[in-house]
Write an enzyme that holds these catalytic residues in place. Sequence first.
Site, PDB file in Angstrom:
ATOM      1  CB  CYS A 125      -0.922   0.028   1.218  1.00 12.38           C
ATOM      2  SG  CYS A 125      -1.949   1.510   1.248  1.00 12.38           S
ATOM      3  CG  ASN A 187      -1.353  -2.158  -4.092  1.00 11.76           C
ATOM      4  OD1 ASN A 187      -2.146  -1.297  -4.484  1.00 11.76           O
ATOM      5  ND2 ASN A 187      -1.429  -2.689  -2.890  1.00 11.76           N
TER       6      ASN A 187
HETATM    7  C1  FMN Z   1      -9.755   3.397  -4.229  1.00  6.14           C
HETATM    8  C2  FMN Z   1      -8.801   2.261  -4.168  1.00  6.14           C
HETATM    9  C3  FMN Z   1      -8.574   1.599  -2.954  1.00  6.14           C
HETATM   10  C4  FMN Z   1      -7.676   0.534  -2.875  1.00  6.14           C
HETATM   11  N1  FMN Z   1      -7.483  -0.118  -1.678  1.00  6.14           N
HETATM   12  C5  FMN Z   1      -6.651  -1.189  -1.621  1.00  6.14           C
HETATM   13  C6  FMN Z   1      -6.482  -1.915  -0.399  1.00  6.14           C
HETATM   14  O1  FMN Z   1      -7.103  -1.630   0.629  1.00  6.14           O
HETATM   15  N2  FMN Z   1      -5.599  -2.967  -0.403  1.00  6.14           N
HETATM   16  C7  FMN Z   1      -4.908  -3.331  -1.544  1.00  6.14           C
HETATM   17  O2  FMN Z   1      -4.116  -4.283  -1.496  1.00  6.14           O
HETATM   18  N3  FMN Z   1      -5.074  -2.678  -2.706  1.00  6.14           N
HETATM   19  C8  FMN Z   1      -5.928  -1.613  -2.765  1.00  6.14           C
HETATM   20  N4  FMN Z   1      -6.106  -0.965  -3.961  1.00  6.14           N
HETATM   21  C9  FMN Z   1      -5.365  -1.419  -5.163  1.00  6.14           C
HETATM   22  C10 FMN Z   1      -6.237  -2.319  -6.063  1.00  6.14           C
HETATM   23  O3  FMN Z   1      -6.656  -3.473  -5.380  1.00  6.14           O
HETATM   24  C11 FMN Z   1      -5.473  -2.703  -7.340  1.00  6.14           C
HETATM   25  O4  FMN Z   1      -4.389  -3.529  -6.991  1.00  6.14           O
HETATM   26  C12 FMN Z   1      -4.946  -1.491  -8.095  1.00  6.14           C
HETATM   27  O5  FMN Z   1      -5.908  -0.459  -8.106  1.00  6.14           O
HETATM   28  C13 FMN Z   1      -4.523  -1.810  -9.536  1.00  6.14           C
HETATM   29  O6  FMN Z   1      -5.592  -2.298 -10.291  1.00  6.14           O
HETATM   30  P1  FMN Z   1      -6.517  -1.365 -11.232  1.00  6.14           P
HETATM   31  O7  FMN Z   1      -5.600  -0.561 -12.104  1.00  6.14           O
HETATM   32  O8  FMN Z   1      -7.377  -2.319 -11.971  1.00  6.14           O
HETATM   33  O9  FMN Z   1      -7.306  -0.477 -10.316  1.00  6.14           O
HETATM   34  C14 FMN Z   1      -6.985   0.111  -4.044  1.00  6.14           C
HETATM   35  C15 FMN Z   1      -7.228   0.772  -5.264  1.00  6.14           C
HETATM   36  C16 FMN Z   1      -8.125   1.812  -5.347  1.00  6.14           C
HETATM   37  C17 FMN Z   1      -8.362   2.483  -6.668  1.00  6.14           C
END
Ligand code: FMN
Length: 307
Positions: A125, A187
């Site tokens: 994170c 992430n």
């Molecule tokens: C608003 C938001 C909150 C997120 N919260 C977490 C979290 O609590 N734990 C985590 O491991 N990843 C978290 N992520 C990351 C996502 O799970 C994901 O790995 C990341 O957004 C990349 O994928 P994407 O481009 O499809 O969004 C978060 C992403 C977003 C956009």
Amino acid sequence: MDISIKIKDTVFANPILLASGTFGYGSDFVSVINQVGGFITKGITLAPRIGNPAPRIYELPGAILNSVGLENPGALDFRNKILPRLNFSTPLIVNIAGFDTADFSTIVKILDCDRIAGFEINISCPNVKTGGAIFGQDPKLTEQIVTEVRRATKKLVITKLTANFIDPVNTAQAAESAGTDAISLINTLYGLAIDLKEQKYFLGGKTGGLSGPAIKPFALFCVERVSKAIKIPVIGGGGIVNATDVCEFMLAGASLVQIGSLNLINPFAAFDILKDLKKYMKIYKIKAIRQIIGKVRSNDDKNNTCG
Ligand SMILES: Cc1cc2nc3c(=O)[nH]c(=O)nc-3n(C[C@H](O)[C@H](O)[C@H](O)COP(=O)(O)O)c2cc1C
């Protein structure tokens, strides 16, 4: 046509997982959750957290920057108040985060129960001042955290790695040797937004995590690189918006994929992706989706087909 994927003892009906933090804890849109392969909760920490001050989201072309700061009710409240209300049939994976290396196994001991299929260790994170991606940038700390979690549970353990400022191959290998069952990546990436009018940082938490289609090529690069360097399954994600993206991640080496930011725009997006994935399999005569995992062809290989 077989679109199921098995990792350890968990059978995922299809390769689509809903990514942590983009679908809450799983109490809403249950019809969607019941259709996907697996559901991953928002990150759970040992103590409750109020998260970062607003604004928490900055939108930009092809991406968003978020700075939620792991707002969550803490492990005990999640177990006692939220978990009993989650009534979907899809495998439930709890994303866990910590500020001390011992937090992770402590949370697992609190939460380990039949209702949960597994845990995703979030050592990636970017939106917290201690722990988070700092653990995931260090192979030794990664190994220590995974070893402790592995001792604490027999359930599926996924380690979610960061690709910020490091080569995730090293941390993936450390997590593999410590007994994780799978690696997930990537992430969000570090990002910064500036409010020009005010001449100050835009996000309340100053920095944020970048996600969405803009990060997809880098995510694909990391998935391909890491999956070639380890023997355990890789769960890929970063910028997926359609079934084509899903197939690209699987060809690059992902056994499962995670849909994240797309859910914030359209919580029903997974339906279309699944429908189109089946169409793709029909067109390319793929009988079982697992057949395409890691089967990207080298540019001079004309005989290698994945169908
Ligand atoms: C608003 C938001 C909150 C997120 N919260 C977490 C979290 O609590 N734990 C985590 O491991 N990843 C978290 N992520 C990351 C996502 O799970 C994901 O790995 C990341 O957004 C990349 O994928 P994407 O481009 O499809 O969004 C978060 C992403 C977003 C956009």
